[in-house]
Structures are given as C-alpha cells and as structure tokens.
Write a protein that holds these residues in place. Sequence first.
Motif, PDB file in Angstrom:
ATOM      1  N   PRO A   1      24.338  46.351 -46.321  1.00  0.00           N
ATOM      2  CA  PRO A   1      23.299  45.961 -45.362  1.00  0.00           C
ATOM      3  C   PRO A   1      23.592  46.532 -43.978  1.00  0.00           C
ATOM      4  O   PRO A   1      24.735  46.902 -43.677  1.00  0.00           O
ATOM      5  CB  PRO A   1      23.409  44.443 -45.360  1.00  0.00           C
ATOM      6  CG  PRO A   1      24.845  44.169 -45.643  1.00  0.00           C
ATOM      7  CD  PRO A   1      25.273  45.237 -46.617  1.00  0.00           C
ATOM      8  N   LEU A   2      22.547  46.587 -43.145  1.00  0.00           N
ATOM      9  CA  LEU A   2      22.746  47.017 -41.774  1.00  0.00           C
ATOM     10  C   LEU A   2      23.549  45.973 -41.018  1.00  0.00           C
ATOM     11  O   LEU A   2      23.563  44.791 -41.366  1.00  0.00           O
ATOM     12  CB  LEU A   2      21.394  47.244 -41.096  1.00  0.00           C
ATOM     13  CG  LEU A   2      20.584  48.442 -41.618  1.00  0.00           C
ATOM     14  CD1 LEU A   2      19.191  48.447 -41.016  1.00  0.00           C
ATOM     15  CD2 LEU A   2      21.297  49.757 -41.341  1.00  0.00           C
ATOM     16  N   GLY A   3      24.244  46.422 -39.971  1.00  0.00           N
ATOM     17  CA  GLY A   3      25.083  45.525 -39.195  1.00  0.00           C
ATOM     18  C   GLY A   3      26.535  45.676 -39.573  1.00  0.00           C
ATOM     19  O   GLY A   3      26.940  46.648 -40.233  1.00  0.00           O
TER      20      GLY A   3
ATOM     21  N   ASP B   1      37.786  42.579 -47.729  1.00  0.00           N
ATOM     22  CA  ASP B   1      38.889  43.516 -47.588  1.00  0.00           C
ATOM     23  C   ASP B   1      38.633  44.547 -46.491  1.00  0.00           C
ATOM     24  O   ASP B   1      39.290  45.576 -46.416  1.00  0.00           O
ATOM     25  CB  ASP B   1      39.184  44.221 -48.904  1.00  0.00           C
ATOM     26  CG  ASP B   1      37.951  44.874 -49.514  1.00  0.00           C
ATOM     27  OD1 ASP B   1      36.891  44.878 -48.853  1.00  0.00           O
ATOM     28  OD2 ASP B   1      38.045  45.376 -50.645  1.00  0.00           O
ATOM     29  N   GLY B   2      37.652  44.254 -45.670  1.00  0.00           N
ATOM     30  CA  GLY B   2      37.344  45.148 -44.563  1.00  0.00           C
ATOM     31  C   GLY B   2      35.951  44.863 -44.033  1.00  0.00           C
ATOM     32  O   GLY B   2      35.273  43.932 -44.479  1.00  0.00           O
ATOM     33  N   VAL B   3      35.515  45.669 -43.069  1.00  0.00           N
ATOM     34  CA  VAL B   3      34.201  45.497 -42.444  1.00  0.00           C
ATOM     35  C   VAL B   3      33.390  46.769 -42.641  1.00  0.00           C
ATOM     36  O   VAL B   3      33.856  47.879 -42.325  1.00  0.00           O
ATOM     37  CB  VAL B   3      34.322  45.177 -40.939  1.00  0.00           C
ATOM     38  CG1 VAL B   3      32.938  45.059 -40.312  1.00  0.00           C
ATOM     39  CG2 VAL B   3      35.108  43.889 -40.722  1.00  0.00           C
ATOM     40  N   ASN B   4      32.180  46.615 -43.155  1.00  0.00           N
ATOM     41  CA  ASN B   4      31.260  47.737 -43.314  1.00  0.00           C
ATOM     42  C   ASN B   4      30.339  47.788 -42.102  1.00  0.00           C
ATOM     43  O   ASN B   4      29.724  46.776 -41.733  1.00  0.00           O
ATOM     44  CB  ASN B   4      30.438  47.599 -44.589  1.00  0.00           C
ATOM     45  CG  ASN B   4      29.650  48.856 -44.901  1.00  0.00           C
ATOM     46  OD1 ASN B   4      30.225  49.834 -45.403  1.00  0.00           O
ATOM     47  ND2 ASN B   4      28.348  48.828 -44.608  1.00  0.00           N
ATOM     48  N   PHE B   5      30.236  48.938 -41.481  1.00  0.00           N
ATOM     49  CA  PHE B   5      29.352  49.135 -40.334  1.00  0.00           C
ATOM     50  C   PHE B   5      28.214  50.057 -40.749  1.00  0.00           C
ATOM     51  O   PHE B   5      28.458  51.133 -41.339  1.00  0.00           O
ATOM     52  CB  PHE B   5      30.113  49.761 -39.163  1.00  0.00           C
ATOM     53  CG  PHE B   5      31.194  48.880 -38.587  1.00  0.00           C
ATOM     54  CD1 PHE B   5      30.902  47.995 -37.562  1.00  0.00           C
ATOM     55  CD2 PHE B   5      32.493  48.948 -39.065  1.00  0.00           C
ATOM     56  CE1 PHE B   5      31.900  47.181 -37.021  1.00  0.00           C
ATOM     57  CE2 PHE B   5      33.496  48.145 -38.533  1.00  0.00           C
ATOM     58  CZ  PHE B   5      33.191  47.253 -37.505  1.00  0.00           C
TER      59      PHE B   5
ATOM     60  N   PRO C   1      21.858  46.215 -33.067  1.00  0.00           N
ATOM     61  CA  PRO C   1      20.693  45.332 -33.209  1.00  0.00           C
ATOM     62  C   PRO C   1      20.930  44.186 -34.187  1.00  0.00           C
ATOM     63  O   PRO C   1      20.236  43.169 -34.125  1.00  0.00           O
ATOM     64  CB  PRO C   1      19.599  46.273 -33.728  1.00  0.00           C
ATOM     65  CG  PRO C   1      20.041  47.641 -33.330  1.00  0.00           C
ATOM     66  CD  PRO C   1      21.533  47.612 -33.384  1.00  0.00           C
ATOM     67  N   TYR C   2      21.897  44.355 -35.093  1.00  0.00           N
ATOM     68  CA  TYR C   2      22.197  43.326 -36.086  1.00  0.00           C
ATOM     69  C   TYR C   2      23.423  42.485 -35.698  1.00  0.00           C
ATOM     70  O   TYR C   2      23.968  41.764 -36.531  1.00  0.00           O
ATOM     71  CB  TYR C   2      22.433  43.969 -37.450  1.00  0.00           C
ATOM     72  CG  TYR C   2      21.162  44.382 -38.167  1.00  0.00           C
ATOM     73  CD1 TYR C   2      20.688  43.669 -39.264  1.00  0.00           C
ATOM     74  CD2 TYR C   2      20.426  45.491 -37.746  1.00  0.00           C
ATOM     75  CE1 TYR C   2      19.530  44.050 -39.929  1.00  0.00           C
ATOM     76  CE2 TYR C   2      19.263  45.874 -38.395  1.00  0.00           C
ATOM     77  CZ  TYR C   2      18.813  45.149 -39.481  1.00  0.00           C
ATOM     78  OH  TYR C   2      17.655  45.517 -40.137  1.00  0.00           O
ATOM     79  N   ALA C   3      23.837  42.555 -34.441  1.00  0.00           N
ATOM     80  CA  ALA C   3      25.017  41.811 -33.984  1.00  0.00           C
ATOM     81  C   ALA C   3      24.814  40.313 -34.190  1.00  0.00           C
ATOM     82  O   ALA C   3      23.813  39.747 -33.755  1.00  0.00           O
ATOM     83  CB  ALA C   3      25.277  42.106 -32.512  1.00  0.00           C
TER      84      ALA C   3
ATOM     85  N   VAL D   1      13.104  42.877 -38.096  1.00  0.00           N
ATOM     86  CA  VAL D   1      12.565  41.524 -37.880  1.00  0.00           C
ATOM     87  C   VAL D   1      12.684  40.687 -39.152  1.00  0.00           C
ATOM     88  O   VAL D   1      13.111  39.520 -39.103  1.00  0.00           O
ATOM     89  CB  VAL D   1      11.100  41.603 -37.408  1.00  0.00           C
ATOM     90  CG1 VAL D   1      10.481  40.211 -37.336  1.00  0.00           C
ATOM     91  CG2 VAL D   1      11.023  42.286 -36.045  1.00  0.00           C
ATOM     92  N   ILE D   2      12.327  41.248 -40.287  1.00  0.00           N
ATOM     93  CA  ILE D   2      12.412  40.496 -41.543  1.00  0.00           C
ATOM     94  C   ILE D   2      13.858  40.129 -41.849  1.00  0.00           C
ATOM     95  O   ILE D   2      14.166  38.982 -42.227  1.00  0.00           O
ATOM     96  CB  ILE D   2      11.805  41.308 -42.704  1.00  0.00           C
ATOM     97  CG1 ILE D   2      10.299  41.515 -42.486  1.00  0.00           C
ATOM     98  CG2 ILE D   2      12.054  40.594 -44.033  1.00  0.00           C
ATOM     99  CD1 ILE D   2       9.471  40.252 -42.494  1.00  0.00           C
ATOM    100  N   ASP D   3      14.775  41.070 -41.685  1.00  0.00           N
ATOM    101  CA  ASP D   3      16.184  40.786 -41.928  1.00  0.00           C
ATOM    102  C   ASP D   3      16.685  39.685 -40.997  1.00  0.00           C
ATOM    103  O   ASP D   3      17.485  38.829 -41.396  1.00  0.00           O
ATOM    104  CB  ASP D   3      17.033  42.041 -41.723  1.00  0.00           C
ATOM    105  CG  ASP D   3      16.831  43.081 -42.821  1.00  0.00           C
ATOM    106  OD1 ASP D   3      16.269  42.730 -43.877  1.00  0.00           O
ATOM    107  OD2 ASP D   3      17.241  44.244 -42.610  1.00  0.00           O
ATOM    108  N   CYS D   4      16.220  39.722 -39.760  1.00  0.00           N
ATOM    109  CA  CYS D   4      16.620  38.710 -38.787  1.00  0.00           C
ATOM    110  C   CYS D   4      16.123  37.335 -39.199  1.00  0.00           C
ATOM    111  O   CYS D   4      16.875  36.344 -39.169  1.00  0.00           O
ATOM    112  CB  CYS D   4      16.089  39.083 -37.409  1.00  0.00           C
ATOM    113  SG  CYS D   4      16.594  37.961 -36.102  1.00  0.00           S
ATOM    114  N   MET D   5      14.872  37.236 -39.600  1.00  0.00           N
ATOM    115  CA  MET D   5      14.322  35.952 -40.051  1.00  0.00           C
ATOM    116  C   MET D   5      15.104  35.424 -41.251  1.00  0.00           C
ATOM    117  O   MET D   5      15.441  34.232 -41.322  1.00  0.00           O
ATOM    118  CB  MET D   5      12.846  36.117 -40.397  1.00  0.00           C
ATOM    119  CG  MET D   5      11.946  36.393 -39.196  1.00  0.00           C
ATOM    120  SD  MET D   5      10.250  36.809 -39.691  1.00  0.00           S
ATOM    121  CE  MET D   5       9.738  35.287 -40.496  1.00  0.00           C
TER     122      MET D   5
END
Length: 721
Positions: free
Chosen positions: A20-22, A28-32, A108-110, A335-339
């Motif tokens: 996913p975005l963000g 085991d780690g962080v995906n950006f 934007p996905y912070a 916007v949809i992902d945020c909701m």
Amino acid sequence: MNAVPVDFSAASLLAGSPSPLGATWTGDGVNFAVHASGAARVELCLFDDSGEHELVRITLPERTENVWHGFLPAPHGVPGVVYGYRAHGPYDPSYGLRYNPNKLLLDPYARAVVGKFQWNPSLFGHLPEQPTEQINTADSAPYMYKARVVQSEFAWSEDCPPAVPWRDTVIYELHVKGFTKLHPGVPERERGKFLGLAQPAVVNYLKQLGVTAVELLPVQAFVPEEFLAKRGLVNYWGYSSLAWFAPHPDYGVEDPVAEFRTMVKALHAAGIEVILDVVFNHTVEGNEKGPTLSLRGLDNAAYYKLDSTNLSRYVDRSGTGNTLSIGHGAARNLVIDCMKYWVEEMHVDGFRFDLAAVLGRDNAPFRTDAAFFKAVANEPSLRYVKLIAEPWDVGPEGYQLGRFPAGWSEWNDLYRDTVRGFWRGNPGILGNFAERFAGSSDLFRASGRRPTASINYIACHDGFTAYDATAYEQKHNEANLEDNRDGHNHNLSWNGGIEGSTDDPAVIEVRERQIRNLLATLLLSQGVPMLLAGDEFGRTQRGNNNAYCQDNEISWVDWSLAERRSWLTAFVRQLLTLRRYAAGLRRDTFLKGARQVDREHKDISWRHPLGHELNAGDWHDANARAIGVLIGHAFTDPYGTPNGHLLFLCNAGDQPCDFRLPAPTTGVVWQIVFDTSRWRANDLGDRLGAGQNCVVAPHSCVLLADGDAPSTIRSGFSLKT
C-alpha cells in the motif's frame, strides 16, 4: 514505541512493494511507497526522533508505474522512524510541474506528524516576492513537519460501533480543544486534547444530555495559513489540512494516534458515535503563490485541478486557492484510502464532508453519479458509515442541496434560515416553516430519499451560536483583524431590542423564550437534529459569526454557563427524552397528511388559531405569525400500535394568540407539556378540552399531549431547576 536507531549510515533500501501507499510496518521492516508520476527520482529522508536533524537521504530504488517504492529492513526500518521525501524532476509551472528537491515533502499517507511547522520563505517552491517561475533553492526541512511510522496495534478489546440508526441519531457538533479547554472536570494536562473528550465527566455529560453522535471539527493535521500567522492568529477550526491520515498533533498529550483511539473507545462504550468533519476539497498549499509542502511537490497536476488555459494557475472552487482534483485516480484513491483508514484503524463511524460539492464534480459539473460517490458505495468498509455532505462549494452552480446520492445526508441550511426567520417574525414564510418542520420533502422525496437525509440545525460552528442569534443583529468580528468585513451578514437574528449583553429583564426574558423556541422547534422536527456544543446552555461568541481564527475564550466553551443556565440544559435533555419516546417525531418516511384507518387525526395537519386546517389563503397570509402543528400517532403502545397525539402551537408575533384546540382522543383532554413563556409548564396543572382555547404568549410556543400519550410526557417539563 520501539527505540529507533540514530545511526542510519549503514541503512539501505530493498525494492519493496508499490502497495500500500505510505509507510507500512510489516514486522521485519518498513515499506515506503509514494505516488509521484512526473518525478525523475524520489529520495527518502530519515531524521532523528525529534525531526530536527536530517541524518541520511536514500533514493527509492524502484518505480512501478507512477509509484516510487523501497523497503527499509529492520533494525533501521521500525515503528517510530521519522521521515520525509524529496522529489527530483522538472520545475516548469507552465506545464503544471513543480518538482523541487530542496523542499522536504510530507507523505500524503503519513499516519503521524513530528516536530513543529513554522512559516518561512524556504517553504515556497518559487522565490518569494518573485515570479513563480523562479525556483527557490533554500532547504525547507528545518521548518516542516515530518512523518512518523506508526504501528497499527491498539487494545480495542471489545470496542463495538454503536451503529445508531439514522432515525434515532442526534448529532452534537464540537471542537476537540474548545469543548474541554475550560472544563472543570478534565485534568489540566488533558484539557483541549483527545484524552479530555475521553474523561468520564465529559462522556457522562454527553450521554445524559441524550446525544448519540459527536461531530468533531477537523482533527486531521492542519497548519494556519500564512496570513493568519503574520497577524498572530491561527486557523482554530482546522479547515487548512496538510496530512489527512494524521491526527492533529496539538490535540495529543504524547501519542495523538493512540489517544484518538482511546477517545473513540470511551465514547463508543457510552453508545456515542464519532463523526469526523473532513476537508477533502483543498489543502493549505493554496494557489500558485502558496508553499510546496506535500501534494504540490509530489504530483501537482494529479492532485490539484489546474486551469486548462494556464497550467501554472489553479482552479479555486473552495475559496482557499486550490481544489483537489477528485476526478483523477490518484487524488480519489488518496481520499478513499484515507476514509478506510479512519474507519478500519481508528474506528470512526462517519464523515461530514466540507464543501462536498467539489467531490461530485469529477472534471465536469456536479453529478450524483460522480466517480467518487461510486467509489465510496463500492467500498465494503464504507458501506454502512454515516456520510454527511455540506452540499455546496464556491464554484459554478455550487449550491447542490438535495442532490447528493441515496445513503447520504446533507446539512440543511434552508432549515436553519427558515426556522430563524420564522421566530424573528419574517413575513410570508408559514409554508416554508411547515416544509422544513416536516422533513423537507421538497428537497429529498423526489429522489427516493428519506427525512433523515436532512441534517437540521439552527446553529453550527460557522455563524452565530443559538444564543447569539437572540442577542445580536450585527456581526462583531473585530477580533479577526479584518475590519469586520469577514463573515456573512445574513444572520436572520433578533436581539430583542438591545444589541449584545444587557441587564434589562424584559430583553433577557424574550431572549430566553427565543432560544427555547429555536431548540424546541429543532428537536420536534422530522429529520436528524444537530446541536452546536454549548447551545444547550446558551454559549456565546460575543457576536463573532466567523470565529475560525479565535483560539481563546471567544470560541472555548464556557462551562460556568452550564451552572447559570441549568434550566436550559434541563429543557434540552427533556426534549431529547421526548424525542426518544415519540417514534412519530423521528420517522423513516415522509408525512403525508393522511388519516390512518380507524384513527381520529391525520399523521400531520397544520392548524389555524381559529381551529381549522390551514387553507390556501391562510398559507399565503403575509401577516400570519402563528401556526399549530397536530402530530398524529406520535407514540406507540407496548404492542406497537400507534396512539397519542402532540400539538405544537407556535406564536412568533408580538401579541398573545388564542388557539382553538382540535378534538383530542375520545374521552381525554389536552395537557400542556411545556410552554416556553413560563418557568415551569406543569405547575399550573393546565388541562384543556376540545374547543377550548390555549393562549400562547408572544414569541412563545406550547406543546400539548393528549391522554393517549405516555404519562411521563403528559406530566410536563420543568423549565427551571
């Protein structure tokens, strides 16, 4: 939160995933992953825990279509990592391209923001005071918010959404900070914070009042506009969003994300839903002269509507300089992902959309079947949340009240204006008053919607409070430092003869009647009522009808008024109790003015003071200031059979009005439930039979119930405690 290593010198990125975005902790780690379709390169910038010092920049190694991505393995990639982006690419505003790697960009996905935001010339992609085509090479990182990687775990245990049906919903609009900043029952450290709203004293007050949902003014991370900062003011309301996924940091004590969830959990345990006022129509980046903080520097042409004749300029349908390009897939998905995030991860129950007409425009005029509305309807997790539109924007044909899709409700400003106008004595509006009181079928019936599509209110954050609508006829916005030019002039208010505060007992008395009239009308009307926080005890903003920049006692709820006007709070509480008892006041279908089989009265009828139903001439009598509303079948017996009637008599004139009463149910009499002209409605033991007159004092309303109504209702309200 896990400790974050300070030494990132050995950190490197693997390919990772475009979705996913963000920034996503995988265990085991962080995906950006970040959308930046026109960028030639995107750098991930890692900071110390405070966000003050940039430690390393690492180029995201992969691009999949329009998304740049990389994976930071543990031990460097862990929850708590602080980061931002720099996007390299062409800076050519004439083509809508505004890439500038000197500007640190907020994801934007912070999910959370770190540090302090401070206005500084370096925040602008162009040189301040110069043509916007001239690139600004100053580094903006020292003045920008940064993002923090958040772990999704939280002890929700048995948290369960209250899922209150629309017909039973009572909304209470409040500001997170203003509601608790002066609350004596909230510990000092938690006043003005999410945790303040979770305090038992606050939750119990809301529950005992009888509201079923709180609608929170914007809690998504925001910053004040530059012109306000220069005046020493702030955007108190919060309609200047920067990070839509992140709770506003100033509303947190230590961890805004966890504390927001704690607040939701506490309100849910009391059966109270949480609705967010969301700002998806614009951002604080403003017009072409504004700063480069996030969306503008990542993909300006995808996220914002640009002027097709001059791509260096923005289409402004929000009144703030820019407009989100909801017709573009990247913006719509954001916007949809945020909701979905706020529903699935933060457990909110609904959204109120600021300037929602923007969301129905795509790249054309407003449409009920716009792509955004379809996308919301197709998301399983959004299918049952409450969706409320502010049904206008400032674009062409911007007023769209009544045109939103099925399943949506709308702020009904016509209700507010009509009810205020009626009680201030405006001529010729009996028909409009009746239409609004009965649920606004003229707006919603034709499209198959229900009375619950109408969010009725007499006051909201924008404009006069209910009390100020009875105390001021002119706005008094001098504290906003705009020479009282801001704010609208169409207040439909009446001060009783003196502007502002007064010790005149006659003026005080008429104001108290008027506020009871307004609140009684609101809570007896069909549709979904919304109260502005503090209106139940007469909160004032001293005549300021645009207090968006007043983070002080003008806007904060004064809880000492709750003690001094406890009689008004008791009145509202009893009205809400009546509303719960009376199913006929909260219908799922529109009233028809029809008589049920074997029933004595219609489901609703409109009465002239002389006793007959209003005829065409009565409706068009410009001098008429009085109307009676007979609500048939207001209650049900234990077997579900409709019974009991309510009679609501309204006199907005300046002389007493004699109402001849219709026949009540056979063998019983009418009894007064409340009379807004008296301190105590039931202390006179008024019982009135068919054909008798009920005298309604000037600027007053009376509610009567017949003998089939529950005895707890017929016993009357105590208007003074």
